[in-house]
Design a protein around this motif. Structure first.
Motif, PDB file in Angstrom:
ATOM      1  N   LEU A  12       0.835  -1.198   0.000  1.00 39.10           N
ATOM      2  CA  LEU A  12       0.000   0.000   0.000  1.00 39.10           C
ATOM      3  C   LEU A  12       0.869   1.247   0.000  1.00 39.10           C
ATOM      4  N   PHE A  13       0.567   2.142  -0.928  1.00 38.70           N
ATOM      5  CA  PHE A  13       1.184   3.469  -0.977  1.00 38.70           C
ATOM      6  C   PHE A  13       0.096   4.497  -0.704  1.00 38.70           C
ATOM      7  N   GLU A  14       0.362   5.372   0.264  1.00 40.07           N
ATOM      8  CA  GLU A  14      -0.601   6.422   0.568  1.00 40.07           C
ATOM      9  C   GLU A  14       0.123   7.628   1.166  1.00 40.07           C
ATOM     10  N   ILE A  15      -0.485   8.784   0.976  1.00 40.00           N
ATOM     11  CA  ILE A  15       0.047  10.044   1.490  1.00 40.00           C
ATOM     12  C   ILE A  15      -0.941  10.597   2.504  1.00 40.00           C
ATOM     13  N   LYS A  16      -0.454  10.896   3.697  1.00 36.13           N
ATOM     14  CA  LYS A  16      -1.293  11.424   4.769  1.00 36.13           C
ATOM     15  C   LYS A  16      -0.812  12.820   5.150  1.00 36.13           C
ATOM     16  N   LYS A  17      -1.751  13.635   5.571  1.00 35.14           N
ATOM     17  CA  LYS A  17      -1.435  14.984   6.023  1.00 35.14           C
ATOM     18  C   LYS A  17      -1.431  15.019   7.539  1.00 35.14           C
ATOM     19  N   MET A  18      -0.298  15.440   8.092  1.00 32.38           N
ATOM     20  CA  MET A  18      -0.156  15.578   9.539  1.00 32.38           C
ATOM     21  C   MET A  18       0.209  17.025   9.839  1.00 32.38           C
ATOM     22  N   ASP A  35       0.536  20.571   9.002  1.00 33.39           N
ATOM     23  CA  ASP A  35       0.606  21.324   7.749  1.00 33.39           C
ATOM     24  C   ASP A  35       1.478  20.634   6.707  1.00 33.39           C
ATOM     25  N   GLU A  36       1.941  19.429   6.971  1.00 32.30           N
ATOM     26  CA  GLU A  36       2.863  18.746   6.070  1.00 32.30           C
ATOM     27  C   GLU A  36       2.276  17.415   5.614  1.00 32.30           C
ATOM     28  N   TYR A  37       2.795  16.960   4.470  1.00 31.86           N
ATOM     29  CA  TYR A  37       2.366  15.684   3.890  1.00 31.86           C
ATOM     30  C   TYR A  37       3.477  14.650   4.063  1.00 31.86           C
ATOM     31  N   PHE A  38       3.073  13.417   4.387  1.00 27.74           N
ATOM     32  CA  PHE A  38       4.014  12.336   4.586  1.00 27.74           C
ATOM     33  C   PHE A  38       3.609  11.149   3.721  1.00 27.74           C
ATOM     34  N   THR A  39       4.606  10.531   3.097  1.00 27.48           N
ATOM     35  CA  THR A  39       4.385   9.376   2.239  1.00 27.48           C
ATOM     36  C   THR A  39       4.652   8.098   3.028  1.00 27.48           C
ATOM     37  N   PHE A  40       3.721   7.151   2.956  1.00 21.15           N
ATOM     38  CA  PHE A  40       3.839   5.882   3.666  1.00 21.15           C
ATOM     39  C   PHE A  40       3.845   4.743   2.654  1.00 21.15           C
ATOM     40  N   LEU A  41       4.799   3.840   2.806  1.00 19.57           N
ATOM     41  CA  LEU A  41       4.868   2.600   2.032  1.00 19.57           C
ATOM     42  C   LEU A  41       4.731   1.457   3.034  1.00 19.57           C
ATOM     43  N   THR A  42       3.544   0.870   3.095  1.00 20.34           N
ATOM     44  CA  THR A  42       3.245  -0.105   4.137  1.00 20.34           C
ATOM     45  C   THR A  42       2.874  -1.456   3.530  1.00 20.34           C
ATOM     46  N   LYS A  43       2.671  -2.431   4.424  1.00 20.67           N
ATOM     47  CA  LYS A  43       2.287  -3.796   4.061  1.00 20.67           C
ATOM     48  C   LYS A  43       3.287  -4.417   3.076  1.00 20.67           C
ATOM     49  N   CYS A  44       4.569  -4.174   3.317  1.00 24.62           N
ATOM     50  CA  CYS A  44       5.613  -4.713   2.430  1.00 24.62           C
ATOM     51  C   CYS A  44       5.880  -6.178   2.771  1.00 24.62           C
ATOM     52  N   LYS A  45       6.230  -6.955   1.772  1.00 25.72           N
ATOM     53  CA  LYS A  45       6.541  -8.364   1.938  1.00 25.72           C
ATOM     54  C   LYS A  45       8.036  -8.532   2.186  1.00 25.72           C
ATOM     55  N   GLU A  46       8.362  -9.086   3.333  1.00 25.50           N
ATOM     56  CA  GLU A  46       9.756  -9.329   3.732  1.00 25.50           C
ATOM     57  C   GLU A  46      10.608  -8.061   3.600  1.00 25.50           C
ATOM     58  N   PRO A  47      10.226  -6.972   4.273  1.00 26.15           N
ATOM     59  CA  PRO A  47      11.018  -5.733   4.170  1.00 26.15           C
ATOM     60  C   PRO A  47      12.331  -5.845   4.943  1.00 26.15           C
ATOM     61  N   LYS A  48      13.344  -5.177   4.447  1.00 29.60           N
ATOM     62  CA  LYS A  48      14.650  -5.139   5.104  1.00 29.60           C
ATOM     63  C   LYS A  48      14.957  -3.753   5.670  1.00 29.60           C
ATOM     64  N   ALA A  49      13.964  -2.895   5.732  1.00 31.81           N
ATOM     65  CA  ALA A  49      14.110  -1.554   6.296  1.00 31.81           C
ATOM     66  C   ALA A  49      12.757  -1.107   6.827  1.00 31.81           C
ATOM     67  N   CYS A  50      12.778  -0.179   7.782  1.00 33.02           N
ATOM     68  CA  CYS A  50      11.535   0.309   8.360  1.00 33.02           C
ATOM     69  C   CYS A  50      11.745   1.729   8.874  1.00 33.02           C
ATOM     70  N   THR A  51      10.655   2.368   9.274  1.00 30.24           N
ATOM     71  CA  THR A  51      10.677   3.711   9.844  1.00 30.24           C
ATOM     72  C   THR A  51       9.971   3.680  11.182  1.00 30.24           C
ATOM     73  N   ILE A  52      10.562   4.283  12.190  1.00 27.81           N
ATOM     74  CA  ILE A  52       9.953   4.406  13.508  1.00 27.81           C
ATOM     75  C   ILE A  52       9.403   5.821  13.629  1.00 27.81           C
ATOM     76  N   LEU A  53       8.093   5.937  13.746  1.00 27.64           N
ATOM     77  CA  LEU A  53       7.430   7.236  13.821  1.00 27.64           C
ATOM     78  C   LEU A  53       7.181   7.590  15.277  1.00 27.64           C
ATOM     79  N   LEU A  54       7.727   8.717  15.713  1.00 26.71           N
ATOM     80  CA  LEU A  54       7.589   9.182  17.088  1.00 26.71           C
ATOM     81  C   LEU A  54       6.593  10.338  17.121  1.00 26.71           C
ATOM     82  N   ARG A  55       5.696  10.307  18.089  1.00 24.31           N
ATOM     83  CA  ARG A  55       4.723  11.382  18.265  1.00 24.31           C
ATOM     84  C   ARG A  55       4.760  11.867  19.704  1.00 24.31           C
ATOM     85  N   GLY A  56       4.576  13.161  19.871  1.00 23.59           N
ATOM     86  CA  GLY A  56       4.604  13.726  21.200  1.00 23.59           C
ATOM     87  C   GLY A  56       3.890  15.063  21.246  1.00 23.59           C
ATOM     88  N   ALA A  57       3.648  15.529  22.473  1.00 25.41           N
ATOM     89  CA  ALA A  57       2.920  16.788  22.640  1.00 25.41           C
ATOM     90  C   ALA A  57       3.771  17.997  22.299  1.00 25.41           C
TER      91      ALA A  57
END
Length: 237
Positions: free
Chosen positions: A131-137, A139-161
């Motif tokens: 799945l490829f999708e772009i989400k707005k968080m 005022d900025e847009y972020f691209t997500f590449l998810t549900k990958c088969k046997e991925p060898k890389a990932c992104t850790i998304l941190l959220r805070g106040a």
């Protein structure tokens, strides 16, 4: 995940099972490395130069369209004319990705980074993304590449106040990642304890001055753990 949006507003922002093409070249007319001057005596001469530029860009786009990708990622720029040809073919384009992000995408979705469009092959297309999708968080847009088969890389998304909270969480994450937890003889870093305590603690929410807050309560009964260890030792003896 990376902080980018599509180059044209008419391009798709959500694609299931996309065919991803990764490029390391410009999708625009290549300018000369040295300074050049052109003198036009007639109006037709200027039109010929423009036609050559259009033909060059159209040839590059035709070579891309021939491999039938759904998404094109490039580390360089994409001209308005190239956006027009790709949009007509139903292809989404994202430009000016960092080299480090492009390498991570290649590890996650498969395929190879291509340096020239005339060298494209079917094996260069990444097909492991679900799945490829772009989400707005904010005022900025972020691209997500998810549900990958046997991925060898990932992104850790941190959220805070706030930024201070994010910096603290990032510091704990770095400590936990670099800790020698694989060896029981070495003591782990503070970040490991912080993340473990947060994961094991029950969470309670309450209202304070009209705002919802989270309260983490951690209780470690070390005496009971010591008793259990002593009982195990007695049974072994």
């Amino acid at each position: 995940m990376f902080n980018k949006d599509v180059t044209h507003t008419g391009m798709r922002r959500r694609i299931e099972n996309p065919r991803i093409l990764m490029l390391d070249c410009n999708l625009e007319y290549k300018k000369g490395e040295s300074q050049t001057n052109l003198e036009f005596m007639q109006e037709e001469d200027f039109r010929k130069i423009l036609e050559q530029e259009e033909e060059y860009i159209k040839t590059m786009c035709d070579e891309i369209i021939s491999v039938k990708p759904d998404l094109v990622l490039t580390e360089k720029g994409v001209s308005d004319l190239a956006q027009h040809f790709l949009l007509k073919a139903g292809i989404t384009a994202i430009r000016r990705l960092r080299k480090s992000d492009m390498n991570r995408v290649a590890r996650a979705v498969g395929g190879q980074i291509v340096h020239r469009t005339d060298e494209l092959k079917e094996a260069d297309i990444g097909t492991r993304c679900g799945l490829f999708e772009i989400k707005k968080m904010g005022d900025e847009y972020f691209t997500f590449l998810t549900k990958c088969k046997e991925p060898k890389a990932c992104t850790i998304l941190l959220r805070g106040a706030s930024k201070d909270v994010l910096m603290e969480v990032e510091r704990n994450l770095q400590d936990a990642d670099t800790s020698p937890s694989f060896s029981p003889d070495l003591s782990p870093c503070v970040g490991v304890c912080s993340f473990y305590a947060t994961a094991q603690a029950p969470v309670y929410s309450f209202i304070l001055f009209g705002k919802c807050c989270l309260l983490y309560i951690c209780v470690f009964n070390f005496s009971e753990k010591k008793k259990k260890k002593k009982k195990k030792k007695k049974k072994e003896l």
